[in-house]
Design an enzyme around this catalytic site. Structure first.
Site, PDB file in Angstrom:
ATOM      1  N   ASP A   1      36.026  -1.991  15.894  1.00 26.90           N
ATOM      2  CA  ASP A   1      36.701  -1.061  14.989  1.00 26.90           C
ATOM      3  C   ASP A   1      37.210   0.103  15.838  1.00 26.90           C
ATOM      4  O   ASP A   1      37.142   0.064  17.071  1.00 26.90           O
ATOM      5  CB  ASP A   1      35.765  -0.597  13.860  1.00 26.90           C
TER       6      ASP A   1
ATOM      7  N   LYS B   1      37.416  -8.468  12.594  1.00 26.24           N
ATOM      8  CA  LYS B   1      36.353  -7.460  12.599  1.00 26.24           C
ATOM      9  C   LYS B   1      35.365  -7.735  11.461  1.00 26.24           C
ATOM     10  O   LYS B   1      34.157  -7.791  11.672  1.00 26.24           O
ATOM     11  CB  LYS B   1      36.941  -6.052  12.446  1.00 26.24           C
TER      12      LYS B   1
END
Ligand code: SF4
Length: 238
Positions: free
Chosen positions: A140, A122
């Site tokens: 996320d 991420k």
């Protein structure tokens, strides 16, 4: 697949109108500051991180400065975020690697970014999309929740969601889509009470696992998390 792509194009156009801003949630002046910011932001709020970064970089402006900084001093500067000791160690070691291996430049390649402690896919995608303009699906908690509800993916783990969406969303749309879906997840499609009645994406949303605010008030079953809590089922069990 065809139907999913068609819905995506409608969703993308609406998101463009709704969320003009696709900038990073972390304020930064240089790429290295964003890198440190994303390491600090794990399980903390962007607001907390934005309060820390200016003072940290006044004290230690470059990767070399941060690499040579006393660990205790870094800990003191970042202590308002969760897991601050581990994060202080990670940013010091990341600073050392960036200084020594990449001569102070934040690396661009995914495999290089993943060598940095505290940087997962991420965070690496945030860096690649924000700094280098590369295609990036940034998964996320907000993004994963919203794309599943929309019915744009069946996958449940961040890595699988990323791989699935990256395989068919046009590269140039991946990063802006990620940033806008994230904003939509914070503002409208929230975890516990998605505002489906006022959501402009509703005509193109499959609303997987969702009972909206109005339906809940009329006695619906609740959303994913509510249903799981009632059944005693953990998210991993689904
Ligand atoms: S219609 Fe509801 S579930 Fe779908 S994106 Fe909008 S708020 Fe989320």
């Amino acid at each position: 697949m065809h139907e999913r792509r068609e819905r995506f194009e409608h969703i993308y156009r609406i998101l463009e109108e709704e969320y003009a801003d696709t900038s990073s949630f972390i304020s930064f002046a240089e790429p290295f500051q964003l890198l440190v910011g994303v390491i600090l932001s794990a399980q903390s709020t962007d607001r907390q991180v934005n309060l820390i970064l200016p003072e940290l970089f006044v004290r230690f402006p470059t990767p070399k400065d941060l690499a040579e900084a006393p660990a205790e001093e870094i800990e003191t500067l970042v202590r308002s975020v969760g897991f601050f000791r581990m994060k202080a160690r990670n940013i010091k070691e990341t600073a050392r690697l960036v200084h020594e291996r990449w001569r102070g430049r934040v690396p661009e390649r995914m495999e290089d970014l993943l060598l940095l402690p505290g940087v997962g896919r991420k965070s690496a995608n945030v860096i690649r999309g924000t700094i280098y303009g590369r295609p990036a699906i940034i998964v996320d908690t907000h993004f994963g929740r919203v794309v599943r509800r929309l019915g744009l993916t069946e996958e449940r783990t961040p890595e699988r969601i990323e791989r699935d969406l990256a395989s068919w969303i046009p590269p140039g749309k991946q990063y802006p889509f990620s940033m806008r879906i994230n904003r939509h997840g914070r503002a409208v499609c929230t975890a516990r009470r998605p505002a489906c009645e006022s959501c402009r994406l509703a005509p193109f949303c499959l609303r997987r696992g969702v009972v909206s605010r109005g339906e809940e008030e009329r006695g619906g079953l609740g959303d994913d998390s509510t249903t799981r809590a009632r059944s005693g089922e953990s998210p991993g069990a689904r």
